[in-house]
Design a protein around this motif. Structure first.
Motif, PDB file in Angstrom:
ATOM      1  N   LEU A 239      64.923  -2.442  52.402  1.00  0.00           N
ATOM      2  CA  LEU A 239      64.301  -3.681  51.939  1.00  0.00           C
ATOM      3  C   LEU A 239      63.039  -3.334  51.153  1.00  0.00           C
ATOM      4  CD1 LEU A 239      64.176  -6.778  51.969  1.00  0.00           C
ATOM      5  CD2 LEU A 239      62.963  -6.632  54.149  1.00  0.00           C
ATOM      6  N   LYS A 240      62.954  -3.805  49.942  1.00  0.00           N
ATOM      7  CA  LYS A 240      61.822  -3.485  49.073  1.00  0.00           C
ATOM      8  C   LYS A 240      60.868  -4.678  49.013  1.00  0.00           C
ATOM      9  CE  LYS A 240      64.578  -0.411  46.120  1.00  0.00           C
ATOM     10  NZ  LYS A 240      63.918   0.834  46.571  1.00  0.00           N
ATOM     11  N   GLY A 241      59.584  -4.392  49.206  1.00  0.00           N
ATOM     12  CA  GLY A 241      58.566  -5.430  49.064  1.00  0.00           C
ATOM     13  C   GLY A 241      58.236  -5.693  47.606  1.00  0.00           C
ATOM     14  N   GLU A 242      57.463  -6.768  47.386  1.00  0.00           N
ATOM     15  CA  GLU A 242      57.091  -7.060  45.999  1.00  0.00           C
ATOM     16  C   GLU A 242      56.190  -5.958  45.452  1.00  0.00           C
ATOM     17  OE1 GLU A 242      53.985  -9.568  48.327  1.00  0.00           O
ATOM     18  OE2 GLU A 242      56.006  -8.798  48.633  1.00  0.00           O
ATOM     19  N   MET A 642      55.126  -5.507  53.402  1.00  0.00           N
ATOM     20  CA  MET A 642      53.918  -5.430  52.600  1.00  0.00           C
ATOM     21  C   MET A 642      54.232  -5.114  51.141  1.00  0.00           C
ATOM     22  SD  MET A 642      51.441  -6.185  54.561  1.00  0.00           S
ATOM     23  CE  MET A 642      50.004  -5.603  53.679  1.00  0.00           C
ATOM     24  N   PRO A 643      53.380  -5.556  50.229  1.00  0.00           N
ATOM     25  CA  PRO A 643      53.588  -5.228  48.809  1.00  0.00           C
ATOM     26  C   PRO A 643      53.598  -3.714  48.589  1.00  0.00           C
ATOM     27  CG  PRO A 643      51.965  -6.975  49.043  1.00  0.00           C
ATOM     28  CD  PRO A 643      52.237  -6.467  50.420  1.00  0.00           C
ATOM     29  N   GLY A 644      54.544  -3.274  47.770  1.00  0.00           N
ATOM     30  CA  GLY A 644      54.650  -1.857  47.458  1.00  0.00           C
ATOM     31  C   GLY A 644      55.316  -1.017  48.521  1.00  0.00           C
ATOM     32  N   ALA A 645      55.863  -1.651  49.563  1.00  0.00           N
ATOM     33  CA  ALA A 645      56.458  -0.900  50.670  1.00  0.00           C
ATOM     34  C   ALA A 645      57.975  -1.032  50.656  1.00  0.00           C
ATOM     35  CB  ALA A 645      55.903  -1.393  52.004  1.00  0.00           C
ATOM     36  N   ASN A 646      58.640  -0.018  51.187  1.00  0.00           N
ATOM     37  CA  ASN A 646      60.083  -0.035  51.429  1.00  0.00           C
ATOM     38  C   ASN A 646      60.306   0.084  52.930  1.00  0.00           C
ATOM     39  OD1 ASN A 646      60.621  -0.058  48.630  1.00  0.00           O
ATOM     40  ND2 ASN A 646      60.493   2.186  48.550  1.00  0.00           N
ATOM     41  N   LEU A 720      63.054 -11.711  56.173  1.00  0.00           N
ATOM     42  CA  LEU A 720      61.944 -11.768  57.112  1.00  0.00           C
ATOM     43  C   LEU A 720      62.146 -10.727  58.212  1.00  0.00           C
ATOM     44  CD1 LEU A 720      61.507 -15.635  57.455  1.00  0.00           C
ATOM     45  CD2 LEU A 720      60.086 -14.052  56.137  1.00  0.00           C
ATOM     46  N   VAL A 721      61.055 -10.142  58.645  1.00  0.00           N
ATOM     47  CA  VAL A 721      61.097  -9.095  59.669  1.00  0.00           C
ATOM     48  C   VAL A 721      60.918  -9.733  61.043  1.00  0.00           C
ATOM     49  CG1 VAL A 721      60.046  -6.958  60.500  1.00  0.00           C
ATOM     50  CG2 VAL A 721      60.169  -7.419  58.030  1.00  0.00           C
ATOM     51  N   PHE A 722      61.767  -9.340  61.992  1.00  0.00           N
ATOM     52  CA  PHE A 722      61.664  -9.783  63.379  1.00  0.00           C
ATOM     53  C   PHE A 722      61.466  -8.555  64.262  1.00  0.00           C
ATOM     54  CE2 PHE A 722      63.765 -13.295  61.374  1.00  0.00           C
ATOM     55  CZ  PHE A 722      63.361 -14.432  62.077  1.00  0.00           C
ATOM     56  N   VAL A 723      60.532  -8.658  65.191  1.00  0.00           N
ATOM     57  CA  VAL A 723      60.245  -7.573  66.132  1.00  0.00           C
ATOM     58  C   VAL A 723      60.543  -8.078  67.539  1.00  0.00           C
ATOM     59  CG1 VAL A 723      58.495  -6.012  67.060  1.00  0.00           C
ATOM     60  CG2 VAL A 723      58.504  -6.569  64.620  1.00  0.00           C
ATOM     61  N   VAL A 724      61.335  -7.304  68.292  1.00  0.00           N
ATOM     62  CA  VAL A 724      61.711  -7.697  69.656  1.00  0.00           C
ATOM     63  C   VAL A 724      61.099  -6.789  70.715  1.00  0.00           C
ATOM     64  CG1 VAL A 724      63.860  -8.751  68.889  1.00  0.00           C
ATOM     65  CG2 VAL A 724      63.833  -6.339  69.541  1.00  0.00           C
ATOM     66  N   GLY A 725      60.372  -5.775  70.333  1.00  0.00           N
ATOM     67  CA  GLY A 725      59.751  -4.894  71.319  1.00  0.00           C
ATOM     68  C   GLY A 725      59.168  -3.659  70.663  1.00  0.00           C
ATOM     69  N   LYS A 726      58.685  -2.767  71.509  1.00  0.00           N
ATOM     70  CA  LYS A 726      58.101  -1.515  71.044  1.00  0.00           C
ATOM     71  C   LYS A 726      58.782  -0.347  71.732  1.00  0.00           C
ATOM     72  CE  LYS A 726      53.523  -3.537  70.241  1.00  0.00           C
ATOM     73  NZ  LYS A 726      52.088  -3.508  70.597  1.00  0.00           N
ATOM     74  N   LEU A 727      58.807   0.760  71.031  1.00  0.00           N
ATOM     75  CA  LEU A 727      59.440   1.949  71.577  1.00  0.00           C
ATOM     76  C   LEU A 727      58.693   2.456  72.802  1.00  0.00           C
ATOM     77  CD1 LEU A 727      61.934   3.577  70.770  1.00  0.00           C
ATOM     78  CD2 LEU A 727      60.433   5.167  69.578  1.00  0.00           C
ATOM     79  N   ASP A 728      57.383   2.323  72.817  1.00  0.00           N
ATOM     80  CA  ASP A 728      56.603   2.768  73.974  1.00  0.00           C
ATOM     81  C   ASP A 728      56.892   1.935  75.215  1.00  0.00           C
ATOM     82  OD1 ASP A 728      55.432   4.880  72.781  1.00  0.00           O
ATOM     83  OD2 ASP A 728      53.499   3.940  72.403  1.00  0.00           O
TER      84      ASP A 728
END
Length: 760
Positions: A239-242, A642-646, A720-728
């Motif tokens: 997924l490429k950001g703007e 974020m802008p400029g991010a993949n 849209l990004v969804f987060v369900v938890g953390k690896l830690d």
């Protein structure tokens, strides 16, 4: 019954009696027993079976005669006590004994007889089966239970393997020989068989045998259920950001921006500090920030010496020890280090000399080679002292030189002195500490180029503009509090009102009051702060949040944040808060800001939420469910990348293959605005900061490495990004995965006087 003088071979003796006779003869031959003792014991063995046998003293017959029915319950005389089983331990250690055991084992293999594996007495059962009763007992069938009591020999605790050392001289006709010519009885007792099994095993059992539980089925690895849910979607893509629209008017570095504002807008407010009562105690202007940072940089480079040599050189690391109530001096110290080309390492103020947390920080300082710590006069007075009056040496810390940076301790630089740090290069700008779930502390290095790119990306994503006011409730030394409240704010000449944690504890509504007082356009909070505000808002009718255009929820990736956001909106929507103003974000120390929901004036997609099956999530599969169910997890989006991010999502374990569209994986980011390494730790740096995601066919998705964020999630509708938890926080139970944050979400989602939902 045999007549007197008949040969012993003609007498029907049980196997165990013949074996005992062989033991006696072996003892006699080896000198372990006298001739008189041998005859007495032999007579006792034969008296009950062969009353008229030769060589038996008639006086012994009364002792050993088989009792009649009326005598079945008579007590056993004291003379018939068994010999101790350890009487001849030393005799069991010969090579002959070993050969005898091996020969007996080979004989039993040929006869295919089962060998007992437990130490239980099979001798009694063998005796009953093989025993031929005397002629006078043939008339009445023996009772099984009484027979066991009557005919159980009293020598069942014989020393083990005694019969294996020689052959009975007048006993059984079935005799075998070992390789050394030693005759061995073919009848082997159960105890000998047990020892045979023992000798076949190694002296030390394998390690796993030490951990075998009685309930072995509990320890077995659970096999995957063939009916468990599995991802069925297609392979995800990157997924490429703007595009990051860097304006031509932007200075080449953050320090150049500071110099510009410090010289052209010296009276513009930069930072306002509050005390524990909510009163503004000091406002730092951009002119003061620039001049005081210059003084500190000059002092660090020119006034600190060790043996007539400069104490510091460019690139050295310096610890910043400032309390959460002093953002002004921290900001001066941070920019002073950057101007001096030193690397600031912000840490927490140590509480005691042996604080466990500070020991981990001490390891970080030692690995970074820190030799100097900057602090304030007030903070230094509160630190533990040694008997000399100096700051005490903290356990696990390297030797440090402490420098107080209050104005009177700094030297004003000459007018012709200018710092050399102006460009944003690849060198390390600062090091932020991170504590893992095991308790270890590592330093995350951020370069000057990454720092500048992060400021540009946040400026574009949040729509920051000059002279805006930002209310910051977060810790200004790290994470989003540092990125927004100290770095990006200076980039855009913003005014930051810093709310100390002590003030929030005393007055949880203080940040809302400051939004009203300063007409703040943006606020930086956590869901915790929103929750506290709800508890304190009753009776406060004169507050208004209509000036806010951006409310950044820094921990919006946590599953419990959605309940705080919903409750906060329900209460304060009537007081001017617009729903689209709430902007959750996701971040990590390694990738910095990963995603953030755009404010409405930037035209982002509408917010979304997902009601997910907890059961399917435990298998890493995304399945929508009904909201009225109790075993579901409702999560909100954290916006766009974020802008400029993949960004891509890869499998948690093994090779970083791209996940399927309905599969939970770890979010990875490729951007110029991420951290660069764990300072001094090349091994784990490569694993985290140099990940190469690949397709199902093994083809790399990019020629540039990605950074693992430690966030578990997926890409939903509208990218849209969804987060369900953390690896830690990942907990693996059997073949299912659960997240520790769900426990917190459950506790916050139910009332304490009720019950915890089943399945959460």
């Amino acid at each position: 019954m045999a007549e007197r003088g008949c040969p012993l071979e003609a007498v029907p003796l049980p196997a165990e009696v013949r074996e005992s006779l062989a033991e006696l003869e072996l003892e006699l031959s080896e000198g372990d027993i006298t001739q008189k003792g041998y005859e007495k014991k032999r007579g006792k063995l034969l008296a009950r079976y062969v009353p008229l046998a030769q060589g038996v003293d008639p006086s012994l017959q009364a002792e050993t005669r088989i009792p009649g029915p009326s005598q079945a319950t008579a007590p056993v005389p004291e003379q018939q006590k068994t010999r101790p089983s350890h009487a001849r331990d030393e005799r069991f250690r010969s090579d002959v004994h070993t050969e005898a055991v091996q020969a007996a084992l080979a004989k039993y293999k040929e006869r295919k007889m089962p060998m007992p594996s437990k130490r239980r007495s099979v001798l009694t059962h063998t005796a009953v089966e093989a025993y031929t009763p005397p002629a006078d007992l043939h008339s009445a069938p023996p009772d099984v239970t009484t027979g066991l009591a009557q005919h159980q020999p009293t020598y069942c605790e014989r020393p083990q393997l005694a019969s294996m050392r020689g052959a009975p001289r007048g006993g059984s006709r079935s005799v075998l020989e070992t390789a050394g010519g030693v005759p061995v009885s073919s009848r082997v007792s159960s105890k000998i068989q047990q020892l045979l099994n023992t000798l076949k095993k190694p002296k030390r059992p394998p390690l796993k045998e030490f951990f075998v539980d009685d309930l072995e089925e509990v320890l077995e690895v659970q096999q995957p259920d063939p009916g468990q849910p599995k991802p069925e979607g297609g392979q995800t893509a990157v997924l490429k950001g703007e595009l990051l629209a860097v304006g031509s008017t932007w200075p080449p570095s953050l320090l150049a921006t500071l110099q510009q504002w410090g010289t052209t807008q010296p009276k513009a407010p930069c930072l306002t500090a509050l005390d524990t009562t909510g009163k503004a105690v000091y406002t730092l202007t951009y002119g003061k920030l620039w001049s005081r940072s210059l003084k500190l940089a000059y002092t660090l480079l020119n006034k600190l010496t060790s043996k007539n040599e400069p104490l510091l050189k460019p690139g050295d690391r310096v610890a910043l020890v400032f309390p959460n109530s002093d953002p002004v001096m921290f900001t001066v110290a941070f920019y002073g280090c950057l101007l001096a080309e030193l690397v600031p390492v912000p840490i927490e103020v140590p509480l005691t000399r042996k604080d466990a947390g500070s020991q981990q920080v001490g390891f970080l300082l030692g690995s970074c080679g820190v030799a100097l710590a900057l602090t304030t006069d007030a903070c230094q007075k509160g630190l533990p002292k040694a008997q000399t009056g100096e700051v005490a040496a903290f356990k696990g810390w390297p030797p440090l030189t402490w420098l107080v940076i209050d104005g009177k301790h700094l030297t004003k630089p000459p007018k012709d002195w200018h710092p050399s740090a102006q460009d944003a290069g690849a060198g390390t700008a600062y090091i932020e500490y991170k504590t893992s779930k095991e308790g270890s502390t590592v330093g995350v290095a951020v370069s000057h180029a990454s720092l500048l790119a992060q400021c540009h990306a946040l400026t574009q994503a949040c729509g920051y503009s000059e002279a805006e006011t930002l209310t910051n409730v977060l810790d200004f030394k790290r994470d989003a509090g540092l990125w927004h409240g100290v770095l990006t704010s200076v980039m855009n000449r913003m005014h930051v009102v810093s709310i100390p944690y002590a003030l929030m504890k005393a007055n949880p509504l203080s940040w809302i009051q400051k939004v009203c007082a300063y007409k703040a356009r943006a606020a930086l909070v956590k869901s915790r702060d929103m929750h506290w505000s709800l508890l304190a808002q009753r009776g406060q009718r004169d507050v208004s949040l209509s000036s806010l255009r951006l409310l950044v929820v820094a921990d919006g990736a946590n599953p419990w944040s959605i309940s705080s956001c919903d409750a906060f909106l329900n209460v304060f929507q009537a007081r001017g808060l617009r729903p689209e103003v709430i902007c959750p974000c996701a971040s990590s120390p390694e990738a910095l800001t990963v995603a953030i929901r755009r404010p409405p004036d930037l035209g982002g997609p509408p917010p979304r939420r997902a009601v997910l099956s907890m059961s399917c999530l435990s298998h890493g599969v995304i399945r929508l469910d009904a909201e009225e169910k109790l075993s579901v997890l409702t999560v909100q989006d954290v916006g766009q990348v974020m802008p400029g991010a993949n960004v891509c999502v890869v499998k948690v374990e093994g090779t970083p293959y791209l996940c399927k569209t309905d599969e939970v994986g770890e979010i990875c980011v490729n951007s110029s605005a991420t951290a660069t390494a764990y300072y001094g730790l090349l091994g784990i740096t490569k694993n985290i900061f140099e990940t190469v995601p690949v397709t199902a066919g093994g083809t790399p998705v990019s020629d540039r490495p990605f950074t693992r964020t430690g966030l578990l999630g997926f890409i939903g509708p509208d990218n849209l990004v969804f987060v369900v938890g953390k690896l830690d926080g990942l907990m693996v139970v059997g073949v299912r995965r659960h997240n520790a944050d769900d426990i917190v979400a459950t506790a916050l989602a139910v009332e304490p006087m009720k019950f915890v939902y089943r399945g959460r």
